[in-house]
Design a protein around this motif. Structure first.
Motif, mmCIF file in Angstrom:
data_model
loop_
_atom_site.group_PDB
_atom_site.id
_atom_site.type_symbol
_atom_site.label_atom_id
_atom_site.label_comp_id
_atom_site.label_asym_id
_atom_site.label_seq_id
_atom_site.Cartn_x
_atom_site.Cartn_y
_atom_site.Cartn_z
ATOM 1 N N MET A 1 0.832 -1.187 0.000
ATOM 2 C CA MET A 1 0.000 0.000 0.000
ATOM 3 C C MET A 1 0.878 1.252 0.000
ATOM 4 O O MET A 1 1.851 1.302 0.743
ATOM 5 N N PRO A 2 0.512 2.215 -0.785
ATOM 6 C CA PRO A 2 1.255 3.483 -0.754
ATOM 7 C C PRO A 2 1.124 4.150 0.616
ATOM 8 O O PRO A 2 0.119 3.980 1.314
ATOM 9 N N SER A 3 2.108 4.900 0.989
ATOM 10 C CA SER A 3 2.091 5.551 2.305
ATOM 11 C C SER A 3 1.012 6.626 2.401
ATOM 12 O O SER A 3 0.654 7.049 3.501
ATOM 13 N N THR A 4 0.488 7.070 1.272
ATOM 14 C CA THR A 4 -0.543 8.112 1.279
ATOM 15 C C THR A 4 -1.925 7.575 1.638
ATOM 16 O O THR A 4 -2.838 8.353 1.890
ATOM 17 N N VAL A 5 -2.080 6.258 1.681
ATOM 18 C CA VAL A 5 -3.370 5.647 2.021
ATOM 19 C C VAL A 5 -3.519 5.624 3.537
ATOM 20 O O VAL A 5 -2.594 5.224 4.253
ATOM 21 N N SER A 6 -4.670 6.049 4.004
ATOM 22 C CA SER A 6 -4.895 6.081 5.451
ATOM 23 C C SER A 6 -4.939 4.667 6.019
ATOM 24 O O SER A 6 -5.239 3.700 5.312
ATOM 25 N N GLN A 7 -4.677 4.565 7.317
ATOM 26 C CA GLN A 7 -4.689 3.258 7.993
ATOM 27 C C GLN A 7 -6.064 2.595 7.898
ATOM 28 O O GLN A 7 -6.166 1.401 7.665
ATOM 29 N N CYS B 1 -8.401 3.021 5.671
ATOM 30 C CA CYS B 1 -8.644 2.576 4.289
ATOM 31 C C CYS B 1 -7.828 1.309 3.988
ATOM 32 O O CYS B 1 -8.329 0.377 3.351
ATOM 33 N N ALA B 2 -6.608 1.263 4.435
ATOM 34 C CA ALA B 2 -5.754 0.092 4.216
ATOM 35 C C ALA B 2 -6.340 -1.139 4.892
ATOM 36 O O ALA B 2 -6.350 -2.232 4.314
ATOM 37 N N ARG B 3 -6.856 -0.987 6.116
ATOM 38 C CA ARG B 3 -7.473 -2.123 6.823
ATOM 39 C C ARG B 3 -8.720 -2.596 6.088
ATOM 40 O O ARG B 3 -8.945 -3.799 5.939
ATOM 41 N N ALA B 4 -9.540 -1.645 5.632
ATOM 42 C CA ALA B 4 -10.767 -2.008 4.910
ATOM 43 C C ALA B 4 -10.422 -2.738 3.613
ATOM 44 O O ALA B 4 -11.040 -3.752 3.275
ATOM 45 N N PHE B 5 -9.431 -2.241 2.898
ATOM 46 C CA PHE B 5 -9.027 -2.876 1.650
ATOM 47 C C PHE B 5 -8.512 -4.285 1.903
ATOM 48 O O PHE B 5 -8.838 -5.219 1.180
ATOM 49 N N LYS B 6 -7.701 -4.428 2.952
ATOM 50 C CA LYS B 6 -7.146 -5.745 3.269
ATOM 51 C C LYS B 6 -8.265 -6.738 3.574
ATOM 52 O O LYS B 6 -8.220 -7.884 3.140
ATOM 53 N N HIS B 7 -9.287 -6.288 4.268
ATOM 54 C CA HIS B 7 -10.421 -7.153 4.582
ATOM 55 C C HIS B 7 -11.198 -7.518 3.313
ATOM 56 O O HIS B 7 -11.556 -8.670 3.101
ATOM 57 N N LEU B 8 -11.444 -6.540 2.455
ATOM 58 C CA LEU B 8 -12.213 -6.781 1.235
ATOM 59 C C LEU B 8 -11.452 -7.627 0.221
ATOM 60 O O LEU B 8 -12.057 -8.364 -0.559
ATOM 61 N N ALA B 9 -10.138 -7.535 0.224
ATOM 62 C CA ALA B 9 -9.326 -8.252 -0.753
ATOM 63 C C ALA B 9 -8.947 -9.657 -0.302
ATOM 64 O O ALA B 9 -8.341 -10.406 -1.075
ATOM 65 N N ARG B 10 -9.310 -10.051 0.899
ATOM 66 C CA ARG B 10 -8.900 -11.343 1.440
ATOM 67 C C ARG B 10 -9.267 -12.522 0.528
ATOM 68 O O ARG B 10 -8.408 -13.369 0.257
ATOM 69 N N PRO B 11 -10.501 -12.613 -0.005
ATOM 70 C CA PRO B 11 -10.807 -13.755 -0.882
ATOM 71 C C PRO B 11 -9.923 -13.787 -2.139
ATOM 72 O O PRO B 11 -9.501 -14.848 -2.576
ATOM 73 N N TYR B 12 -9.620 -12.613 -2.675
ATOM 74 C CA TYR B 12 -8.803 -12.546 -3.883
ATOM 75 C C TYR B 12 -7.346 -12.907 -3.591
ATOM 76 O O TYR B 12 -6.697 -13.590 -4.376
ATOM 77 N N GLU B 13 -6.845 -12.458 -2.448
ATOM 78 C CA GLU B 13 -5.485 -12.812 -2.046
ATOM 79 C C GLU B 13 -5.369 -14.306 -1.807
ATOM 80 O O GLU B 13 -4.412 -14.946 -2.245
ATOM 81 N N ASP B 14 -6.352 -14.852 -1.106
ATOM 82 C CA ASP B 14 -6.381 -16.281 -0.823
ATOM 83 C C ASP B 14 -6.395 -17.071 -2.130
ATOM 84 O O ASP B 14 -5.643 -18.038 -2.297
#
Length: 110
Positions: free
Chosen positions: A1-7, A9-22
């Motif tokens: 994640m770029p450093s300009t992304v808020s914490q 937002c980064a947590r939300a993205f990580k949660h939403l992307a979990r199925p795709y990462e898996d």
């Protein structure tokens, strides 16, 4: 994640992307990829990305077929279907036909 992304937002993205990462991490093993596809199918359908996931699965089969060229110089379509398909069953004529069409697509559109 770029450093300009808020914490947050980064947590939300990580949660939403979990199925795709898996799913992405499982692509080294075709059986695991199929299992992840089944377990996350609801997420992919809800996100309207099932078509994309199916394209990935088709490319995975194509890559596995291409990998066979390293082992075999000449191989029958039935043997290709046996190597690519499920290990516990004899390939059907439909399986052989699907392998033939995939190989033709790979030759015509590399």
């Amino acid at each position: 994640m770029p450093s300009t992304v808020s914490q947050a937002c980064a947590r939300a993205f990580k949660h939403l992307a979990r199925p795709y990462e898996d799913f992405a991490h499982s692509l080294k093993n075709p059986a695991a990829a199929m299992e992840r596809l089944r377990s996350h199918e609801k997420d992919f359908v809800e996100d309207k990305n099932m078509g994309l996931v199916m394209q990935v699965m088709e490319r995975l089969e194509m890559r596995r077929i291409a990998d066979l060229k390293e082992t075999y110089i000449t191989i029958s379509l039935v043997d290709v279907a046996k190597k690519i398909g499920p290990k516990d069953r004899v390939p059907s004529p439909e399986d052989v036909s699907r392998m033939e069409s995939l190989i033709l697509r790979m030759v015509l559109h590399p």
